[in-house]
Design an enzyme around this catalytic site. Structure first.
Site, PDB file in Angstrom:
ATOM      1  N   CYS A 161     -10.669   1.286 -38.452  1.00 18.35           N
ATOM      2  CA  CYS A 161     -11.204   0.561 -37.297  1.00 18.35           C
ATOM      3  C   CYS A 161     -12.380   1.297 -36.648  1.00 18.35           C
ATOM      4  CB  CYS A 161     -10.140   0.275 -36.255  1.00 18.35           C
ATOM      5  SG  CYS A 161     -10.697  -1.004 -35.115  1.00 18.35           S
ATOM      6  N   CYS A 339     -13.211  -6.441 -36.446  1.00 18.89           N
ATOM      7  CA  CYS A 339     -12.996  -5.416 -35.443  1.00 18.89           C
ATOM      8  C   CYS A 339     -13.227  -6.042 -34.075  1.00 18.89           C
ATOM      9  CB  CYS A 339     -14.016  -4.304 -35.711  1.00 18.89           C
ATOM     10  SG  CYS A 339     -13.611  -2.778 -34.927  1.00 18.89           S
TER      11      CYS A 339
HETATM   12  P1  FAD Z   1      -0.803   2.096 -42.349  1.00 16.89           P
HETATM   13  O1  FAD Z   1      -0.470   0.843 -41.638  1.00 16.89           O
HETATM   14  O2  FAD Z   1      -1.337   3.232 -41.631  1.00 16.89           O
HETATM   15  O3  FAD Z   1       0.443   2.483 -43.264  1.00 16.89           O
HETATM   16  C1  FAD Z   1       0.523   3.591 -44.106  1.00 16.89           C
HETATM   17  C2  FAD Z   1       1.994   3.934 -44.266  1.00 16.89           C
HETATM   18  O4  FAD Z   1       2.173   4.876 -45.325  1.00 16.89           O
HETATM   19  C3  FAD Z   1       2.598   4.571 -43.014  1.00 16.89           C
HETATM   20  O5  FAD Z   1       3.713   3.839 -42.597  1.00 16.89           O
HETATM   21  C4  FAD Z   1       2.978   5.970 -43.465  1.00 16.89           C
HETATM   22  O6  FAD Z   1       4.162   6.455 -42.853  1.00 16.89           O
HETATM   23  C5  FAD Z   1       3.183   5.774 -44.957  1.00 16.89           C
HETATM   24  N1  FAD Z   1       3.031   6.988 -45.752  1.00 16.89           N
HETATM   25  C6  FAD Z   1       2.049   7.925 -45.690  1.00 16.89           C
HETATM   26  N2  FAD Z   1       2.275   8.904 -46.594  1.00 16.89           N
HETATM   27  C7  FAD Z   1       3.417   8.567 -47.236  1.00 16.89           C
HETATM   28  C8  FAD Z   1       4.157   9.161 -48.296  1.00 16.89           C
HETATM   29  N3  FAD Z   1       3.795  10.333 -48.852  1.00 16.89           N
HETATM   30  N4  FAD Z   1       5.273   8.528 -48.738  1.00 16.89           N
HETATM   31  C9  FAD Z   1       5.665   7.347 -48.183  1.00 16.89           C
HETATM   32  N5  FAD Z   1       5.008   6.748 -47.188  1.00 16.89           N
HETATM   33  C10 FAD Z   1       3.899   7.352 -46.709  1.00 16.89           C
HETATM   34  N6  FAD Z   1      -7.194  -2.951 -37.281  1.00 16.89           N
HETATM   35  C11 FAD Z   1      -7.590  -4.206 -36.937  1.00 16.89           C
HETATM   36  O7  FAD Z   1      -7.570  -5.095 -37.773  1.00 16.89           O
HETATM   37  N7  FAD Z   1      -8.025  -4.512 -35.678  1.00 16.89           N
HETATM   38  C12 FAD Z   1      -8.045  -3.573 -34.706  1.00 16.89           C
HETATM   39  O8  FAD Z   1      -8.425  -3.869 -33.578  1.00 16.89           O
HETATM   40  C13 FAD Z   1      -7.638  -2.229 -35.022  1.00 16.89           C
HETATM   41  N8  FAD Z   1      -7.666  -1.266 -34.078  1.00 16.89           N
HETATM   42  C14 FAD Z   1      -7.177  -0.016 -34.376  1.00 16.89           C
HETATM   43  C15 FAD Z   1      -7.141   0.932 -33.376  1.00 16.89           C
HETATM   44  C16 FAD Z   1      -6.601   2.192 -33.604  1.00 16.89           C
HETATM   45  C17 FAD Z   1      -6.585   3.208 -32.503  1.00 16.89           C
HETATM   46  C18 FAD Z   1      -6.076   2.501 -34.900  1.00 16.89           C
HETATM   47  C19 FAD Z   1      -5.446   3.842 -35.162  1.00 16.89           C
HETATM   48  C20 FAD Z   1      -6.131   1.550 -35.912  1.00 16.89           C
HETATM   49  C21 FAD Z   1      -6.682   0.284 -35.674  1.00 16.89           C
HETATM   50  N9  FAD Z   1      -6.759  -0.693 -36.674  1.00 16.89           N
HETATM   51  C22 FAD Z   1      -7.196  -1.962 -36.356  1.00 16.89           C
HETATM   52  C23 FAD Z   1      -6.549  -0.319 -38.090  1.00 16.89           C
HETATM   53  C24 FAD Z   1      -5.214  -0.729 -38.693  1.00 16.89           C
HETATM   54  O9  FAD Z   1      -4.144  -0.287 -37.896  1.00 16.89           O
HETATM   55  C25 FAD Z   1      -5.113  -0.149 -40.098  1.00 16.89           C
HETATM   56  O10 FAD Z   1      -6.289  -0.436 -40.821  1.00 16.89           O
HETATM   57  C26 FAD Z   1      -3.934  -0.740 -40.860  1.00 16.89           C
HETATM   58  O11 FAD Z   1      -2.722  -0.401 -40.225  1.00 16.89           O
HETATM   59  C27 FAD Z   1      -3.944  -0.280 -42.317  1.00 16.89           C
HETATM   60  O12 FAD Z   1      -2.754  -0.592 -42.985  1.00 16.89           O
HETATM   61  P2  FAD Z   1      -2.247   0.333 -44.180  1.00 16.89           P
HETATM   62  O13 FAD Z   1      -0.987  -0.281 -44.673  1.00 16.89           O
HETATM   63  O14 FAD Z   1      -3.341   0.574 -45.137  1.00 16.89           O
HETATM   64  O15 FAD Z   1      -1.945   1.750 -43.491  1.00 16.89           O
END
Ligand code: FAD
Ligand code: UQ1
Length: 410
Positions: A161, A339
């Site tokens: 983000c 975003c």
């Molecule tokens: P995540 O949701 O981060 O999931 C990754 C998972 O992998 C976690 O649960 C973690 O515990 C797990 N993991 C890590 N390592 C291991 C391991 N070795 N073994 C097993 N599990 C593991 N997005 C928007 O669309 N709009 C917004 O307005 C927005 N604002 C944001 C604001 C902030 C402050 C932040 C921090 C993020 C924001 N985002 C926003 C971004 C969004 O939250 C992420 O892009 C999204 O959650 C990505 O999903 P993901 O599944 O790739 O990663």
């Protein structure tokens, strides 16, 4: 030894979403999700938590409640992925084999790469919206602000983000105006990037806003050290290697450097940098055809967001369903990401764009304008869309609605 037809690594936004979709495709008993955390967080709301507009408690729910029912929750950490033997090993030594693998391990935060962090978070003037441990410290620092510099950083790495590091600046500015303290504040955004935002259409609006509200933008400034005892933040000038500048702060918001997940980086699934190496059209791994990726852990050349995960989940679902039938993937991901740029306690610029950085707006109005309706969408509607739509595999992004809403327009 455990075996699953479909193994999902990570139970964040992408992992839970694909777990729900795979359950629908092949039955819950064939699907497992590996995730160590007891709690699942809706990270996008942390922007509003840091500004005191939502509570931290409202951002999390027990992982058990978001696991699709019947799907096996392997509550441990992945330690090693061996795609040549179709197995993964967890931190308790368990081996799990799979027929198909979806990698959704997210992006890694590196607070420790800034000298003086994480210890500086023990001091009251430093916060970060990027983790549940530090997001409430942002709000404390803002409430305690008396006079001086309010400094907001953006690191010299890709981030999730990319708008969030400056959203909290706009909210802080609004808060200080509301409480009569703005005249005593010098607000600055010190970013490693050479631009305010990657897409020109939205960057133009944001430049107008920073000028109007007297917010200082220092481009190519990278935070390398926090001296909490002296309330000093040290930035390197990326255009003059070796030169540093010291800023005293009354409030500091840190966006940490980020990088690939170490488990992927140390596996044959990684590209040169360490991201999961996937095909940008269909999300299939480039060299292991039974491996797929979604979200922040991949090398998809778009901005990493939950909105992107939503669009990707619909494409990946289609890709996997074709491959199970021995057909070639056909649907193409256009790079959609979004975003919601929160610019005050009641306005948002809703940035939406594709791989080419071309705006791809859902609503037939100019979304580069600050709008109240978009704030309500961000604060009140999107959380429900996340918990009840995306995580249940029912929301694949606004693509189809965009086409409907634009019917007869232009
Ligand atoms: P995540 O949701 O981060 O999931 C990754 C998972 O992998 C976690 O649960 C973690 O515990 C797990 N993991 C890590 N390592 C291991 C391991 N070795 N073994 C097993 N599990 C593991 N997005 C928007 O669309 N709009 C917004 O307005 C927005 N604002 C944001 C604001 C902030 C402050 C932040 C921090 C993020 C924001 N985002 C926003 C971004 C969004 O939250 C992420 O892009 C999204 O959650 C990505 O999903 P993901 O599944 O790739 O990663
Ligand atoms: C979105 O789908 C999504 O994921 C659920 C987000 O994450 C919270 C978003 O921020 C946005 C903007 C979208 C896109 C949704 C619409 C209705 C434009």
């Amino acid at each position: 030894k455990q075996h699953y037809k479909m193994l999902v690594l990570g139970g964040g936004s992408g992992g839970i979403t694909m777990g729900a979709r795979m359950k629908r495709m092949m039955g819950a008993e064939n699907v497992a999700i590996v995730e160590p955390s007891e709690m699942h967080y809706y990270q996008p709301i942390w922007t509003l938590v840091g500004a005191g507009a939502k509570t931290a408690a409202s951002s999390g729910r027990p992982t058990a409640t978001v696991m699709p029912s019947g799907v096996k929750w392997v509550k441990s950490k992945v330690q090693e992925i061996n795609p040549d033997t179709n197995t993964v090993r967890t931190d308790d030594g368990t081996e799990i084999s799979y027929e198909y693998l979806i990698v959704a391990l997210g992006i890694q935060l590196h607070y420790e790469k800034i000298k003086g962090l994480p210890e500086a978070f023990e001091h009251p003037k430093v916060g970060s919206n990027y983790s549940i441990q530090t997001v409430e410290k942002t709000w404390k620092a803002l409430q305690n602000f008396k006079e001086g510099n309010a400094v907001f950083s953006f690191p010299n790495t890709p981030v999730k983000c990319a708008g969030a590091p400056q959203k909290i600046m706009y909210l802080s500015d609004a808060y200080l105006r509301k409480t009569g303290k703005r005249a005593k504040a010098n607000i600055m955004y010190n970013t490693s990037l050479p631009v305010l935002f990657v897409v020109k259409k939205y960057a133009d609006s944001l430049w107008d806003i920073v000028k109007h509200r007297d917010l200082k933008v220092n481009l190519r400034h990278n935070l390398i050290e926090v001296r909490a005892d002296k309330c000093e933040a040290v930035f390197e000038d990326l255009d003059k290697p070796g030169e540093t500048k010291v800023f005293e702060y009354e409030m500091l918001h840190v966006t940490p450097p980020m990088g690939p997940n170490p488990v992927i980086k140390g596996s044959p699934l990684a590209d040169e940098i360490g991201w999961l190496d996937v095909n940008k059209d269909n999300l299939q791994h480039k060299t292991y055809p039974n491996v797929f990726g979604i979200g922040d852990c991949t090398n998809l050349p778009t901005i990493r967001t939950a909105a992107a995960v939503a669009a990707q989940s619909a494409i990946l679902n289609r890709t996997i369903s074709r491959i199970l039938k021995n057909e070639k993937p056909d649907k193409k991901y256009d790079g959609y990401t979004s975003c919601p740029l929160v610019t005050s306690y009641n306005t948002v610029i809703l940035a939406e764009f594709d791989y080419n950085g071309q705006p791809l707006e859902t609503f037939p109005i100019n979304q580069a304008k600050e709008r109240r309706i978009m704030y309500h969408m961000k604060a009140d509607l999107l959380p429900h869309l996340y918990w009840h739509g995306l995580l249940r595999g029912l929301w694949g992004g606004p693509g189809p609605y965009r086409k409907l809403l634009h019917l007869g327009m232009k």
